[in-house]
Design a protein around this motif. Structure first.
Motif, short mmCIF file in Angstrom:
data_model
loop_
_atom_site.label_atom_id
_atom_site.label_comp_id
_atom_site.label_asym_id
_atom_site.label_seq_id
_atom_site.Cartn_x
_atom_site.Cartn_y
_atom_site.Cartn_z
N UNK A 192 0.86 -1.19 0.00
CA UNK A 192 0.00 0.00 0.00
C UNK A 192 0.89 1.23 0.00
N UNK A 193 0.49 2.25 -0.75
CA UNK A 193 1.29 3.46 -0.67
C UNK A 193 0.45 4.72 -0.78
N UNK A 194 1.09 5.81 -0.37
CA UNK A 194 0.46 7.12 -0.29
C UNK A 194 1.13 8.06 -1.27
N UNK A 195 0.31 8.71 -2.11
CA UNK A 195 0.79 9.83 -2.91
C UNK A 195 0.31 11.10 -2.23
N UNK A 196 1.25 11.97 -1.89
CA UNK A 196 0.93 13.12 -1.06
C UNK A 196 1.58 14.39 -1.58
N UNK A 197 1.09 15.51 -1.08
CA UNK A 197 1.63 16.81 -1.48
C UNK A 197 2.84 17.22 -0.66
N UNK A 198 3.08 16.55 0.48
CA UNK A 198 4.19 16.91 1.36
C UNK A 198 4.73 15.64 2.01
N UNK A 199 5.77 15.10 1.41
CA UNK A 199 6.29 13.79 1.86
C UNK A 199 6.81 13.86 3.29
N UNK A 200 7.62 14.84 3.60
CA UNK A 200 8.24 14.90 4.93
C UNK A 200 7.19 15.09 6.02
N UNK B 35 -3.84 10.55 -1.66
CA UNK B 35 -4.64 9.33 -1.52
C UNK B 35 -3.75 8.11 -1.30
N UNK B 36 -4.34 7.12 -0.62
CA UNK B 36 -3.74 5.81 -0.44
C UNK B 36 -4.24 4.86 -1.52
N UNK B 37 -3.39 3.94 -1.94
CA UNK B 37 -3.80 2.91 -2.90
C UNK B 37 -3.18 1.58 -2.51
N UNK B 38 -3.78 0.48 -3.01
CA UNK B 38 -3.33 -0.86 -2.68
C UNK B 38 -2.92 -1.64 -3.91
N UNK B 39 -2.05 -2.62 -3.70
CA UNK B 39 -1.50 -3.45 -4.77
C UNK B 39 -1.87 -4.90 -4.53
N UNK B 40 -2.51 -5.52 -5.50
CA UNK B 40 -2.94 -6.91 -5.40
C UNK B 40 -1.97 -7.77 -6.20
N UNK B 41 -1.48 -8.83 -5.59
CA UNK B 41 -0.50 -9.71 -6.22
C UNK B 41 -1.13 -10.55 -7.32
N UNK B 42 -0.48 -10.58 -8.47
CA UNK B 42 -0.83 -11.50 -9.56
C UNK B 42 0.47 -12.10 -10.09
N UNK B 43 0.36 -13.25 -10.73
CA UNK B 43 1.58 -13.90 -11.24
C UNK B 43 1.98 -13.36 -12.61
N UNK C 164 8.88 -3.92 5.47
CA UNK C 164 8.15 -2.94 4.68
C UNK C 164 6.68 -3.29 4.58
N UNK C 165 5.83 -2.28 4.70
CA UNK C 165 4.38 -2.47 4.52
C UNK C 165 3.83 -1.62 3.38
N UNK C 166 4.61 -0.61 2.97
CA UNK C 166 4.14 0.29 1.94
C UNK C 166 5.13 1.44 1.78
N UNK C 167 4.65 2.54 1.23
CA UNK C 167 5.56 3.65 1.01
C UNK C 167 4.84 4.97 0.83
N UNK C 168 5.61 6.03 0.78
CA UNK C 168 5.11 7.39 0.58
C UNK C 168 5.92 8.04 -0.53
#
Length: 249
Positions: free
Chosen positions: A8-16, A63-71, A46-50
């Motif tokens: 899961x990760x976050x795209x944000x306007x102010x990382x710090x 916003x936060x978004x999630x990643x679903x594993x596929x082969x 690790x659980x995610x990122x910013x």
């Protein structure tokens, strides 16, 4: 981990500022070795990122978004289209990470699909760990239709179905034989179909105190849900919606 949310990760306007906020509220530490991407860690894994919102998304709230594993991301992308979903970005390779595509279900709720690079020593953070994403929740346009989409897309199976009265049915879904999240028809006050992600904390009241002190805003809760856990929905100071979940009040 096949067909589970694995990142899961976050795209944000102010990382710090976001790093400071979530470190205080959820307890994450950050690994900043990857340029432009800050990996959030819980219990050493690790659980995610910013990351900073790219220019074409700066007009949208963070916003936060999630990643679903596929082969096979390419095959999964073709399948997504055939099932009535939408592809917002065709598959591309992220060096040293994996292959990713961005899609949405028939209601428009967006998610990512990902085939990660295989790393023999990569440790997976348990979904029950403090700081991990303990629950993934879809608010969709039509429950039956969208359930069929996800079931056919990822092989998810039905767990418990909770009758919420006027709000309809809350359908727990399972992946690889374990509860992985829930799905419900979105309420009128929810502006569009979306996925929500719940971060595990130890004690919901203490977490609410931390988040308000750090500049966040509670928009719902805290309240107890079937099964005995406590949840709260909030916004971080930059405007990204997130959820917290705890076994204790």
């Amino acid at each position: 981990m096949q067909h589970e949310f694995i990142w899961h990760d976050l795209m944000t306007s102010d990382v710090e500022a976001a790093k400071t906020f979530y470190a205080e509220v959820v307890g994450w530490t950050f690994n900043d070795q990857m340029p432009g991407y800050h990996v959030a860690e819980a219990e050493g894994n690790g659980m995610g990122g910013i990351m900073l919102q790219p220019d074409h998304l700066k007009s949208s709230p963070p916003f936060w978004s999630g990643y679903i594993h596929v082969t096979d991301v390419d095959a999964a992308t073709a399948k997504l289209k055939a099932l009535g979903g939408t592809v917002h970005r065709e598959p591309w390779d992220v060096p040293e990470v994996g292959r990713i595509a961005v899609g949405a279900d028939p209601s428009g709720a967006m998610f990512n699909i990902m085939t990660p690079m295989q790393r023999e020593n990569a440790a997976l953070l348990a979904s029950s760990a403090i700081g991990a994403v303990g629950w993934n929740e879809a608010h969709v346009g039509e429950l039956d239709r969208d359930w069929n989409f996800y079931s056919n897309m990822f092989g998810w199976t039905k767990g418990e179905a909770v009758d919420m009265g006027p709000a309809g049915i809350y359908q727990v879904f399972q992946s690889n034989g374990k509860d992985h999240g829930g799905m419900m028809k979105r309420m009128a006050q929810t502006p569009h179909a979306l996925w929500l992600y719940y971060f595990n904390v130890d004690g919901i009241d203490a977490a609410v105190t931390r988040l308000t002190k750090a500049g966040g805003k509670v928009v719902m809760g805290p309240h107890q849900v079937p099964g005995g856990q406590w949840i709260v929905s909030a916004f971080d100071p930059q405007g990204a919606n997130f959820q917290l979940i705890s076994k204790t009040k």
